[in-house]
Design a protein around this motif. Structure first.
Motif, PDB file in Angstrom:
ATOM      1  N   GLY A 183       1.240  -1.276  -0.173  1.00 56.39           N
ATOM      2  CA  GLY A 183       0.226  -0.370  -0.385  1.00 56.39           C
ATOM      3  C   GLY A 183       0.871   1.115  -0.159  1.00 56.39           C
ATOM      4  O   GLY A 183       0.717   2.299  -0.731  1.00 56.39           O
ATOM      5  N   PHE A 184       1.740   1.000   0.378  1.00 57.42           N
ATOM      6  CA  PHE A 184       3.297   2.444   0.861  1.00 57.42           C
ATOM      7  C   PHE A 184       3.559   2.683  -0.743  1.00 57.42           C
ATOM      8  O   PHE A 184       3.855   3.693  -0.105  1.00 57.42           O
ATOM      9  CB  PHE A 184       3.766   2.312   1.535  1.00 57.42           C
ATOM     10  N   ALA A 185       4.068   1.366  -1.041  1.00 52.85           N
ATOM     11  CA  ALA A 185       4.575   1.671  -2.040  1.00 52.85           C
ATOM     12  C   ALA A 185       3.874   2.042  -3.694  1.00 52.85           C
ATOM     13  O   ALA A 185       4.237   3.224  -4.789  1.00 52.85           O
ATOM     14  CB  ALA A 185       4.644   0.228  -3.020  1.00 52.85           C
ATOM     15  N   ALA A 220      -4.574   5.989   2.480  1.00 47.14           N
ATOM     16  CA  ALA A 220      -4.742   7.251   4.094  1.00 47.14           C
ATOM     17  C   ALA A 220      -3.630   7.791   3.205  1.00 47.14           C
ATOM     18  O   ALA A 220      -3.581   9.003   3.761  1.00 47.14           O
ATOM     19  CB  ALA A 220      -4.348   6.548   5.120  1.00 47.14           C
ATOM     20  N   TYR A 221      -2.395   7.911   3.023  1.00 50.03           N
ATOM     21  CA  TYR A 221      -1.501   8.058   2.120  1.00 50.03           C
ATOM     22  C   TYR A 221      -1.711   9.585   1.972  1.00 50.03           C
ATOM     23  O   TYR A 221      -0.882  10.310   1.691  1.00 50.03           O
ATOM     24  CB  TYR A 221      -0.211   7.884   2.101  1.00 50.03           C
ATOM     25  N   VAL A 222      -2.051   8.606   0.298  1.00 50.58           N
ATOM     26  CA  VAL A 222      -2.060   9.893  -0.522  1.00 50.58           C
ATOM     27  C   VAL A 222      -2.896  10.758  -0.857  1.00 50.58           C
ATOM     28  O   VAL A 222      -2.653  11.860  -0.463  1.00 50.58           O
ATOM     29  CB  VAL A 222      -3.383   9.212  -1.906  1.00 50.58           C
ATOM     30  N   ARG A 223      -4.244  10.560   0.702  1.00 52.40           N
ATOM     31  CA  ARG A 223      -5.462  11.920   0.793  1.00 52.40           C
ATOM     32  C   ARG A 223      -4.786  12.423   1.978  1.00 52.40           C
ATOM     33  O   ARG A 223      -5.085  13.786   2.024  1.00 52.40           O
ATOM     34  CB  ARG A 223      -6.459  11.079   1.411  1.00 52.40           C
ATOM     35  N   PHE A 224      -4.160  12.735   2.584  1.00 52.27           N
ATOM     36  CA  PHE A 224      -3.168  12.972   3.407  1.00 52.27           C
ATOM     37  C   PHE A 224      -2.086  14.228   2.809  1.00 52.27           C
ATOM     38  O   PHE A 224      -2.273  15.541   2.782  1.00 52.27           O
ATOM     39  CB  PHE A 224      -2.088  12.315   4.652  1.00 52.27           C
ATOM     40  N   LEU A 280      19.144  19.361   4.345  1.00 53.79           N
ATOM     41  CA  LEU A 280      19.766  18.626   5.472  1.00 53.79           C
ATOM     42  C   LEU A 280      18.859  18.325   6.753  1.00 53.79           C
ATOM     43  O   LEU A 280      18.200  17.693   7.828  1.00 53.79           O
ATOM     44  CB  LEU A 280      20.688  18.608   6.215  1.00 53.79           C
ATOM     45  N   VAL A 281      17.839  19.890   6.757  1.00 52.11           N
ATOM     46  CA  VAL A 281      16.742  19.615   8.283  1.00 52.11           C
ATOM     47  C   VAL A 281      15.632  18.760   7.640  1.00 52.11           C
ATOM     48  O   VAL A 281      15.039  18.331   8.241  1.00 52.11           O
ATOM     49  CB  VAL A 281      16.617  21.500   8.782  1.00 52.11           C
ATOM     50  N   ASN A 282      15.636  18.943   6.298  1.00 49.96           N
ATOM     51  CA  ASN A 282      14.248  18.336   5.777  1.00 49.96           C
ATOM     52  C   ASN A 282      14.671  17.010   5.477  1.00 49.96           C
ATOM     53  O   ASN A 282      13.603  16.236   6.797  1.00 49.96           O
ATOM     54  CB  ASN A 282      14.209  18.493   4.593  1.00 49.96           C
ATOM     55  N   LEU A 283      15.664  15.877   5.399  1.00 44.40           N
ATOM     56  CA  LEU A 283      16.117  15.346   5.184  1.00 44.40           C
ATOM     57  C   LEU A 283      15.898  14.518   7.033  1.00 44.40           C
ATOM     58  O   LEU A 283      15.635  13.596   7.566  1.00 44.40           O
ATOM     59  CB  LEU A 283      17.498  14.541   5.094  1.00 44.40           C
ATOM     60  N   ALA A 284      16.428  14.926   8.393  1.00 39.66           N
ATOM     61  CA  ALA A 284      16.440  15.260   9.402  1.00 39.66           C
ATOM     62  C   ALA A 284      15.353  15.237  10.376  1.00 39.66           C
ATOM     63  O   ALA A 284      14.753  13.784  10.965  1.00 39.66           O
ATOM     64  CB  ALA A 284      17.777  15.697  10.241  1.00 39.66           C
ATOM     65  N   ILE A 285      14.552  15.672   9.876  1.00 40.76           N
ATOM     66  CA  ILE A 285      12.853  15.339  10.023  1.00 40.76           C
ATOM     67  C   ILE A 285      11.737  14.606   9.941  1.00 40.76           C
ATOM     68  O   ILE A 285      11.439  13.719  10.608  1.00 40.76           O
ATOM     69  CB  ILE A 285      12.227  16.954  10.132  1.00 40.76           C
ATOM     70  N   ARG A 286      12.155  14.147   8.144  1.00 44.27           N
ATOM     71  CA  ARG A 286      11.760  13.192   8.399  1.00 44.27           C
ATOM     72  C   ARG A 286      11.840  11.618   8.883  1.00 44.27           C
ATOM     73  O   ARG A 286      11.046  10.825   9.131  1.00 44.27           O
ATOM     74  CB  ARG A 286      11.725  12.815   6.716  1.00 44.27           C
ATOM     75  N   VAL A 287      13.362  11.321   9.023  1.00 46.99           N
ATOM     76  CA  VAL A 287      13.947  10.140   9.455  1.00 46.99           C
ATOM     77  C   VAL A 287      13.446  10.098  10.822  1.00 46.99           C
ATOM     78  O   VAL A 287      13.412   9.387  11.769  1.00 46.99           O
ATOM     79  CB  VAL A 287      15.401   9.799   9.260  1.00 46.99           C
ATOM     80  N   ILE A 288      14.078  11.733  11.538  1.00 45.13           N
ATOM     81  CA  ILE A 288      13.588  12.113  13.284  1.00 45.13           C
ATOM     82  C   ILE A 288      12.170  11.236  13.658  1.00 45.13           C
ATOM     83  O   ILE A 288      11.807  10.212  14.398  1.00 45.13           O
ATOM     84  CB  ILE A 288      13.875  12.694  13.977  1.00 45.13           C
ATOM     85  N   TRP A 312       3.840   9.340   7.013  1.00 45.92           N
ATOM     86  CA  TRP A 312       3.555   9.983   6.533  1.00 45.92           C
ATOM     87  C   TRP A 312       3.205  11.943   6.857  1.00 45.92           C
ATOM     88  O   TRP A 312       3.716  13.243   6.366  1.00 45.92           O
ATOM     89  CB  TRP A 312       2.582  10.128   5.026  1.00 45.92           C
ATOM     90  N   TYR A 313       3.448  11.863   8.498  1.00 50.06           N
ATOM     91  CA  TYR A 313       2.917  13.030   8.726  1.00 50.06           C
ATOM     92  C   TYR A 313       4.743  13.596   9.066  1.00 50.06           C
ATOM     93  O   TYR A 313       4.007  15.156   9.397  1.00 50.06           O
ATOM     94  CB  TYR A 313       2.228  12.708  10.617  1.00 50.06           C
ATOM     95  N   ALA A 314       5.603  12.934   8.945  1.00 49.19           N
ATOM     96  CA  ALA A 314       6.872  13.868   9.128  1.00 49.19           C
ATOM     97  C   ALA A 314       7.141  14.244   7.763  1.00 49.19           C
ATOM     98  O   ALA A 314       8.186  15.632   7.186  1.00 49.19           O
ATOM     99  CB  ALA A 314       8.021  13.242   8.937  1.00 49.19           C
ATOM    100  N   VAL A 315       6.463  13.721   6.720  1.00 48.10           N
ATOM    101  CA  VAL A 315       7.250  14.468   5.006  1.00 48.10           C
ATOM    102  C   VAL A 315       6.439  15.754   5.127  1.00 48.10           C
ATOM    103  O   VAL A 315       7.609  16.673   5.209  1.00 48.10           O
ATOM    104  CB  VAL A 315       6.235  13.912   4.085  1.00 48.10           C
ATOM    105  N   PRO A 316       5.295  16.429   5.553  1.00 49.43           N
ATOM    106  CA  PRO A 316       5.355  18.309   5.248  1.00 49.43           C
ATOM    107  C   PRO A 316       5.739  18.668   6.600  1.00 49.43           C
ATOM    108  O   PRO A 316       6.064  19.821   5.762  1.00 49.43           O
ATOM    109  CB  PRO A 316       3.295  18.341   5.165  1.00 49.43           C
TER     110      PRO A 316
END
Length: 459
Positions: free
Chosen positions: A282-284, A368-372, A404-412, A427-431
């Protein structure tokens, strides 16, 4: 000086320095958007074919591979775009001999890099998959897909670098035509190898390799012919070490910027994999749809980069600011349209990746991922546009920090909160990452210091 017949062609094409900024940005960006859409269709056909005609596990295996392959695609695209900034600035300054040297140096650099990375990837794909917690039921197919993919990595690199060079010359149409051709060829070969010859995941990997290889060879032939049209006063050299170092100042941060989304996906994929193959599938599907949705945003950012580089080279930073404002209008338009489409018909897109036997969990995860995420595409558009301006100007320090900040937020955020609230944390971390990246880059833009960075010397 360019020959007369080629000057006539140039007048028909987009001129980044003399056309009105709005017209130049729009006419240059549209073929890039179409071309990038075809490139995404080119990439997602593997998932569609195996998801519809093989199994959910096959889709999950390609999805697990996708987060890895996208990093290498991003390295090729980012490196090509970064190096082409110098090409664009030489073109804007009418230093055509140096422009040709920059192109030759770029091609040699990335051919060498692609062979090295392809070899390492071929040898290390299984340890990488194991590190990502890839489930046992999809591990073997994912390894086969990656092994074949890495064999064709030089073709992938050379095509994408050559596409960036065409765009740096103000030509966004030739890469579009080549992508249409290679995409259609890839679709035909995917269906042939999977449905006719029953080769499964290995079949779609071979189809991609063949389509990329042919496109790279054709692209190189066209590029050589195009460069002969430029008559230069400066000496041409096949390789220039000083110029290579100068290009790397922009190419490395540009590669990081292009890679950041995909490096983040690679790192959080290991978080997703823990939830099992149904969630992975589903995530793919969801991330493949996302990759299509953000195409206009990334294309506008790349157009902004070329526009900035040529006008900085011509000593016209005032036009850069005008073009930047027009980009905001284009980003806003695409963000609203894409959000509406995903909210109304997102389920149809998710269904296109899954067969009737797929688990309900896979479908619900993708939806859920796409709609968010569709509510937040404006952030990646603003980020890409501002990053593109800074990259085109050669102002890379703050630009690199922002990514780099973008990457750190997403991963953490994904790693810390997924065990607590579930896969939704991914997916909450992405935006959050996109927004932080944009704010940092925009603050740099407001200082105006980007207009005083010089990558090339005047004539």
């Amino acid at each position: 000086m360019v020959q007369n017949k080629d000057m006539k062609k140039e007048r028909k094409a987009v001129n980044m320095i003399t056309d009105s900024p709005g017209r130049a940005m729009l006419l240059f960006a549209l073929p890039m958007i179409l071309g990038n859409l075809f490139q995404q269709f080119y990439n997602i056909m593997d998932s569609v074919v195996v998801g519809r005609f093989v199994s959910e596990e096959a889709l999950a295996s390609v999805g697990a591979s996708y987060s890895i392959t996208n990093v290498f695609i991003a390295i090729a695209i980012g490196g090509g775009i970064g190096s082409s900034v110098v090409v664009s600035q030489f073109l804007g300054a009418k230093q055509l001999g140096n422009m040709k040297t920059a192109i030759s140096t770029t091609l040699i650099n990335f051919l060498t890099l692609s062979v090295l990375l392809g070899t390492l990837g071929f040898l290390l794909n299984e340890p990488i998959l194991a590190w990502m917690n890839t489930p046992e039921n999809v591990f073997a197919d994912a390894s086969v897909y990656l092994s074949i993919y890495f064999v064709g990595l030089p073709f992938l690199f050379m095509y994408n670098v050559q596409a960036a060079i065409f765009q740096s010359l103000g030509d966004s149409r030739t890469p579009l035509y080549l992508l249409i051709f290679s995409s259609l060829l890839n679709i035909v070969l995917d269906l042939l190898f999977v449905i006719r010859f029953h080769q499964g995941v290995a079949g779609v990997a071979v189809a991609t390799l063949m389509a990329q290889g042919l496109s790279a060879v054709i692209s190189f032939t066209i590029l050589l012919k195009r460069l002969k049209a430029y008559e230069a006063t400066e000496a041409f050299h096949f390789y220039d070490m000083k110029m290579m170092i100068n290009m790397m100042r922009v190419a490395i941060p540009s590669t990081l910027q292009q890679s950041i989304v995909h490096i983040g996906m690679l790192l959080v994929q290991s978080v997703v994999n823990v939830f099992g193959s149904a969630v992975m599938a589903g995530f793919a599907a969801g991330t493949r749809i996302e990759s299509i949705c953000i195409v206009p945003m990334l294309a506008i950012g790349n157009a902004m980069s070329t526009f900035t580089a040529q006008n900085i080279g011509a000593g016209r930073p005032d036009r850069v600011k005008q073009g930047y404002r027009y980009c905001y209008v284009m980003v806003g338009f695409f963000a609203v349209v894409i959000c509406i489409i995903m909210q109304l018909w997102g389920d149809l897109f998710i269904s296109g990746f899954l067969n009737e036997g797929s688990a309900e969990t896979a479908f619900q995860t993708g939806m859920a991922y796409v709609r968010f995420i569709s509510f937040f595409f404006v952030f990646i558009g603003l980020k890409a546009t501002t990053d593109g301006l800074l990259r085109g100007a050669g102002d890379v320090v703050v630009f690199t920090i922002a990514n780099l900040v973008n990457l750190a937020i997403r991963v953490i955020v994904a790693a810390v909160f997924a065990p607590i609230i579930g896969v939704q944390a991914v997916w909450y971390a992405v935006p959050m990452g996109w927004a932080a990246n944009y704010i940092i880059s925009f603050m740099r833009y407001l200082t105006g210091k980007w207009s005083r960075v010089h990558l090339i010397s005047g004539k």
